[in-house]
Design a protein around this motif. Structure first.
Motif, mmCIF file in Angstrom:
data_model
loop_
_atom_site.group_PDB
_atom_site.id
_atom_site.type_symbol
_atom_site.label_atom_id
_atom_site.label_comp_id
_atom_site.label_asym_id
_atom_site.label_seq_id
_atom_site.Cartn_x
_atom_site.Cartn_y
_atom_site.Cartn_z
ATOM 1 N N VAL A 84 2.921 16.160 17.202
ATOM 2 C CA VAL A 84 3.774 17.413 16.912
ATOM 3 C C VAL A 84 3.158 18.429 16.240
ATOM 4 O O VAL A 84 3.233 19.509 16.490
ATOM 5 C CB VAL A 84 5.272 16.864 16.372
ATOM 6 C CG1 VAL A 84 6.137 18.292 16.140
ATOM 7 C CG2 VAL A 84 6.114 15.963 17.422
ATOM 8 N N TYR A 85 2.586 17.816 15.056
ATOM 9 C CA TYR A 85 1.795 18.778 14.152
ATOM 10 C C TYR A 85 0.637 19.384 14.905
ATOM 11 O O TYR A 85 0.322 20.612 14.674
ATOM 12 C CB TYR A 85 1.225 18.008 12.926
ATOM 13 C CG TYR A 85 0.018 18.497 12.103
ATOM 14 C CD1 TYR A 85 0.580 19.924 11.160
ATOM 15 C CD2 TYR A 85 -0.933 18.338 12.376
ATOM 16 C CE1 TYR A 85 -0.502 20.398 10.600
ATOM 17 C CE2 TYR A 85 -1.965 18.777 11.596
ATOM 18 C CZ TYR A 85 -1.667 19.947 10.830
ATOM 19 O OH TYR A 85 -2.774 20.644 10.324
ATOM 20 N N ALA B 184 0.218 24.159 23.937
ATOM 21 C CA ALA B 184 0.954 23.428 23.015
ATOM 22 C C ALA B 184 2.165 22.927 23.511
ATOM 23 O O ALA B 184 2.651 21.761 23.175
ATOM 24 C CB ALA B 184 1.368 24.529 22.144
ATOM 25 N N VAL B 185 2.683 23.706 24.717
ATOM 26 C CA VAL B 185 4.168 23.092 25.154
ATOM 27 C C VAL B 185 3.568 22.156 26.266
ATOM 28 O O VAL B 185 4.294 20.892 26.023
ATOM 29 C CB VAL B 185 4.516 24.148 26.170
ATOM 30 C CG1 VAL B 185 5.564 23.685 27.104
ATOM 31 C CG2 VAL B 185 5.099 25.542 25.337
ATOM 32 N N SER C 285 0.647 19.831 18.125
ATOM 33 C CA SER C 285 1.105 21.020 18.914
ATOM 34 C C SER C 285 1.483 22.170 18.349
ATOM 35 O O SER C 285 1.337 23.305 18.894
ATOM 36 C CB SER C 285 2.388 20.415 19.665
ATOM 37 O OG SER C 285 1.943 19.100 20.604
ATOM 38 N N TRP C 286 1.816 21.998 17.158
ATOM 39 C CA TRP C 286 2.209 23.163 16.608
ATOM 40 C C TRP C 286 1.157 23.952 15.857
ATOM 41 O O TRP C 286 1.323 25.162 16.046
ATOM 42 C CB TRP C 286 2.787 22.889 15.041
ATOM 43 C CG TRP C 286 3.028 23.883 13.998
ATOM 44 C CD1 TRP C 286 4.041 24.937 14.158
ATOM 45 C CD2 TRP C 286 2.428 24.120 12.772
ATOM 46 N NE1 TRP C 286 3.972 25.671 13.080
ATOM 47 C CE2 TRP C 286 3.127 25.301 12.121
ATOM 48 C CE3 TRP C 286 1.501 23.358 12.291
ATOM 49 C CZ2 TRP C 286 2.788 25.663 11.116
ATOM 50 C CZ3 TRP C 286 1.170 23.903 11.132
ATOM 51 C CH2 TRP C 286 1.478 25.230 10.394
ATOM 52 N N ARG C 287 -0.141 23.330 15.922
ATOM 53 C CA ARG C 287 -1.334 23.899 15.497
ATOM 54 C C ARG C 287 -1.827 24.770 16.541
ATOM 55 O O ARG C 287 -2.335 25.835 16.562
ATOM 56 C CB ARG C 287 -2.486 23.043 14.992
ATOM 57 C CG ARG C 287 -2.165 22.325 13.693
ATOM 58 C CD ARG C 287 -2.544 23.349 12.698
ATOM 59 N NE ARG C 287 -4.207 23.643 12.616
ATOM 60 C CZ ARG C 287 -5.010 23.324 11.742
ATOM 61 N NH1 ARG C 287 -4.637 22.008 10.870
ATOM 62 N NH2 ARG C 287 -6.174 23.452 11.992
ATOM 63 N N LYS D 1 -0.381 28.712 23.616
ATOM 64 C CA LYS D 1 0.879 28.158 23.589
ATOM 65 C C LYS D 1 1.274 27.413 25.032
ATOM 66 O O LYS D 1 2.072 26.469 24.791
ATOM 67 C CB LYS D 1 1.935 29.537 23.581
ATOM 68 C CG LYS D 1 1.894 30.302 22.393
ATOM 69 C CD LYS D 1 2.927 31.430 22.275
ATOM 70 C CE LYS D 1 2.588 32.286 21.098
ATOM 71 N NZ LYS D 1 3.799 33.299 21.037
ATOM 72 N N TRP E 80 0.193 26.180 19.048
ATOM 73 C CA TRP E 80 0.851 27.331 19.020
ATOM 74 C C TRP E 80 0.645 28.482 18.204
ATOM 75 O O TRP E 80 0.469 29.468 18.456
ATOM 76 C CB TRP E 80 2.460 26.675 18.882
ATOM 77 C CG TRP E 80 3.484 28.027 18.952
ATOM 78 C CD1 TRP E 80 3.791 29.051 18.341
ATOM 79 C CD2 TRP E 80 4.278 28.154 20.286
ATOM 80 N NE1 TRP E 80 4.605 29.834 18.580
ATOM 81 C CE2 TRP E 80 5.131 29.231 19.966
ATOM 82 C CE3 TRP E 80 4.328 27.499 21.297
ATOM 83 C CZ2 TRP E 80 5.719 29.584 21.053
ATOM 84 C CZ3 TRP E 80 5.161 27.890 22.384
ATOM 85 C CH2 TRP E 80 5.688 28.905 22.233
ATOM 86 N N ARG E 81 0.245 27.923 17.072
ATOM 87 C CA ARG E 81 -0.367 28.701 15.923
ATOM 88 C C ARG E 81 -1.478 29.732 16.466
ATOM 89 O O ARG E 81 -1.892 30.855 16.188
ATOM 90 C CB ARG E 81 -0.677 28.353 14.446
ATOM 91 C CG ARG E 81 0.900 27.968 13.953
ATOM 92 C CD ARG E 81 0.383 27.757 12.384
ATOM 93 N NE ARG E 81 -0.165 28.804 11.657
ATOM 94 C CZ ARG E 81 -0.800 28.552 10.683
ATOM 95 N NH1 ARG E 81 -0.931 27.262 9.878
ATOM 96 N NH2 ARG E 81 -1.469 29.603 10.130
ATOM 97 N N GLY F 115 3.213 18.929 23.823
ATOM 98 C CA GLY F 115 4.469 18.376 23.395
ATOM 99 C C GLY F 115 5.091 17.725 24.639
ATOM 100 O O GLY F 115 5.661 16.625 24.057
ATOM 101 N N THR G 185 -8.423 19.547 13.609
ATOM 102 C CA THR G 185 -7.541 19.961 12.783
ATOM 103 C C THR G 185 -7.686 19.727 11.642
ATOM 104 O O THR G 185 -7.181 20.711 10.359
ATOM 105 C CB THR G 185 -5.864 19.053 12.955
ATOM 106 O OG1 THR G 185 -6.412 17.633 12.514
ATOM 107 C CG2 THR G 185 -5.484 19.058 14.262
#
Length: 231
Positions: A141-142, A156-157, A144-146, A153, A148-149, A160, A89
């Motif tokens: 959470v951050y 990411a899910v 997982s958001w990365r 996906k 997704w971006r 999460g 990250t």
């Protein structure tokens, strides 16, 4: 059936810890995550032997189990996990000294916190465990958001959901015993071991996706290139 589910959950966590821990080290030279995964698997192995040999509270394996539990809940699957994931990250690559210091801190925390044992509720240590878990969850959470971006996906899910389940286990651990569970909390530990094993599995694949994206975008060299450079 309840005991069988416990044994299967523990075996799953042991497999996930050793298998994906070794892959973290072999494929990515990420010793923070690799060693922590293997420590969790070693904890599960100790827990399994303790259960199969009678589960006596006076056993030395019982004390070892509390040490490993405190090790990972305080620093291992909190600070060490975050530092390890920051490799993909934030391109954070701590030195060997920092790695050793992190594990040294985890050992010290494990040795100190293992004295606070059930069945008594030790509010201070229990609250500490929840607080560090919440802080770790914010980073996850951050993470997982990365994912997704970058288009991962599904992972990411998955990450999460694994994080949410692990947070539920962390909050339930000391403060909310499951009604009808036995003295050794077999139902709770069956759920916890299954979740922790799933966490280690999902986070490995999530890490791999983030690493591959970094390589594809030129942010980070391929794993084999890193190994060649070191040689």
């Amino acid at each position: 059936m309840k005991d069988l589910l416990f044994l299967l959950a523990d075996l799953w966590m042991i497999f996930a810890g050793f298998f994906f821990g070794w892959k973290f080290i072999r494929n990515y030279r990420n010793y923070l995550l690799g060693l922590e995964w293997m420590i969790v698997a070693t904890s599960g192995t100790n827990f399994l032997i303790w259960a199969l040999t009678g589960g006596h509270d006076g056993s030395v394996l019982y004390s070892i189990a509390y040490f490993f539990d405190a090790f990972s809940r305080s620093v291992g699957i909190t600070l060490i996990l975050v530092m390890g994931l920051m490799r993909v990250t934030h391109r954070y690559k701590p030195s060997v000294v920092v790695d050793a210091a992190a594990f040294g801190l985890a050992i010290a925390a494990g040795l100190y916190l293992q004295q606070f044992r059930a069945p008594a509720l030790h509010v201070g240590p229990a609250t500490f465990y929840v607080v560090v878990n919440v802080l770790t969850t914010l980073f996850l959470v951050y993470f997982s958001w990365r994912l997704w971006r970058i288009g991962a996906k599904g992972l990411a899910v998955g990450a999460g959901l694994a994080t949410a389940a692990a947070s539920a286990i962390a909050i339930t651990y000391d403060f909310f015993p499951i009604p009808g569970d036995d003295a050794h909390r077999t139902i709770f530990y069956s759920a916890a071991l299954a979740v922790w094993g799933t966490q280690m599995c999902v986070y490995y694949f999530a890490y791999r996706a983030a690493h591959d994206h970094n390589v594809a975008t030129g942010v980070e060299p391929a794993a084999h290139a890193q190994s060649t450079a070191r040689l």
